[in-house]
Design a protein around this motif. Structure first.
Motif, PDB file in Angstrom:
ATOM      1  N   UNK A   1       0.840  -1.164   0.000  1.00 37.03           N
ATOM      2  CA  UNK A   1       0.000   0.000   0.000  1.00 37.03           C
ATOM      3  C   UNK A   1       0.893   1.238   0.000  1.00 37.03           C
ATOM      4  N   UNK A   2       0.461   2.274  -0.676  1.00 40.27           N
ATOM      5  CA  UNK A   2       1.207   3.517  -0.816  1.00 40.27           C
ATOM      6  C   UNK A   2       0.377   4.663  -0.248  1.00 40.27           C
ATOM      7  N   UNK A  17       5.350   4.176   2.587  1.00 39.05           N
ATOM      8  CA  UNK A  17       4.684   2.876   2.586  1.00 39.05           C
ATOM      9  C   UNK A  17       3.982   2.622   3.921  1.00 39.05           C
ATOM     10  N   UNK A  18       3.964   3.647   4.798  1.00 37.53           N
ATOM     11  CA  UNK A  18       3.327   3.533   6.107  1.00 37.53           C
ATOM     12  C   UNK A  18       2.186   4.542   6.241  1.00 37.53           C
ATOM     13  N   UNK A  19       1.121   4.137   6.909  1.00 40.12           N
ATOM     14  CA  UNK A  19       0.014   5.076   7.119  1.00 40.12           C
ATOM     15  C   UNK A  19       0.395   6.121   8.169  1.00 40.12           C
ATOM     16  N   UNK A  20       0.630   7.327   7.728  1.00 39.50           N
ATOM     17  CA  UNK A  20       0.976   8.433   8.617  1.00 39.50           C
ATOM     18  C   UNK A  20      -0.251   9.308   8.838  1.00 39.50           C
ATOM     19  N   UNK A  24      -2.986   9.962   2.699  1.00 37.95           N
ATOM     20  CA  UNK A  24      -4.089   9.345   1.968  1.00 37.95           C
ATOM     21  C   UNK A  24      -3.559   8.156   1.174  1.00 37.95           C
ATOM     22  N   UNK A  25      -4.366   7.123   1.061  1.00 37.60           N
ATOM     23  CA  UNK A  25      -4.010   5.978   0.243  1.00 37.60           C
ATOM     24  C   UNK A  25      -4.034   6.389  -1.227  1.00 37.60           C
ATOM     25  N   UNK A  26      -2.992   6.017  -1.973  1.00 38.31           N
ATOM     26  CA  UNK A  26      -2.936   6.311  -3.409  1.00 38.31           C
ATOM     27  C   UNK A  26      -2.429   5.081  -4.153  1.00 38.31           C
ATOM     28  N   UNK A  27      -2.752   5.027  -5.418  1.00 42.26           N
ATOM     29  CA  UNK A  27      -2.253   3.962  -6.290  1.00 42.26           C
ATOM     30  C   UNK A  27      -0.946   4.412  -6.930  1.00 42.26           C
ATOM     31  N   UNK A  28      -0.033   3.497  -7.147  1.00 45.87           N
ATOM     32  CA  UNK A  28       1.246   3.837  -7.775  1.00 45.87           C
ATOM     33  C   UNK A  28       1.055   4.437  -9.158  1.00 45.87           C
TER      34      UNK A  28
END
Length: 123
Positions: A1-2, A17-20, A24-28
Motif C-alpha cells: 500500500x502507498x 509505505x506507512x500510514x501516517x 491518503x491511500x494512493x495507487x502507484x
C-alpha cells in the motif's frame, strides 16, 4: 500500500509505505504520484524506468560499499574476489573519466588497502 501527504493545493509532497497522520491511500499509477516521481511521460513503463535506473542504483550501491568499508563495518577483502575486481575496475574507470577526482580516489584506494596485481583484468 502507498500513502501520500499533500499540501493545501492538493499536490503530493511526500510518499511513504506507512500510514501516517493526514496521509491518503494512493495507487502507484495515480497521475499525481507519477508527477511527484517525475515519471509522467506518455511513454513511461515501469520496466523502462527500472532499466534506466540501474546505472544510478549501481553507483548508490558502490557508495554504500565504500561507506561500509570506510567505517570498518566490512573489509574490502570480505567481498568475493570477482566483486573486488569489478569494484576496482569501476573505480579506475571513474578516475579515468573524472581526472579531477583522481587524487581523492587514490587516497581512498591506499587508505582501504585496495590493490591490483599485474595479472588482474580491469575491463
Amino acid at each position: 500500500m502507498l500513502y501520500a501527504l499533500r499540501d493545501d493545493a492538493g499536490k503530493i509532497t511526500a510518499l511513504t509505505d506507512r500510514p501516517l497522520p493526514d496521509a491518503q491511500t494512493v495507487q502507484a499509477s495515480d497521475p499525481d504520484v507519477m508527477a511527484f516521481l517525475s515519471l509522467d511521460g506518455a511513454d513511461f513503463t515501469a520496466s523502462d524506468f527500472l532499466d534506466g535506473s540501474d546505472l544510478s542504483t549501481i553507483r548508490i550501491l558502490e557508495d554504500l560499499i565504500n561507506t561500509l568499508i570506510d567505517r570498518q563495518i566490512i573489509r574490502f577483502t570480505d567481498l568475493p574476489v570477482a566483486a573486488q575486481h569489478k569494484l576496482l575496475s569501476r573505480k579506475v574507470a571513474r578516475t579515468l573519466a573524472n581526472p579531477d577526482t583522481a587524487e581523492s580516489d587514490s587516497e581512498n584506494v591506499h587508505q582501504n588497502s585496495w590493490f591490483l596485481r599485474e595479472d588482474d583484468q580491469l575491463f
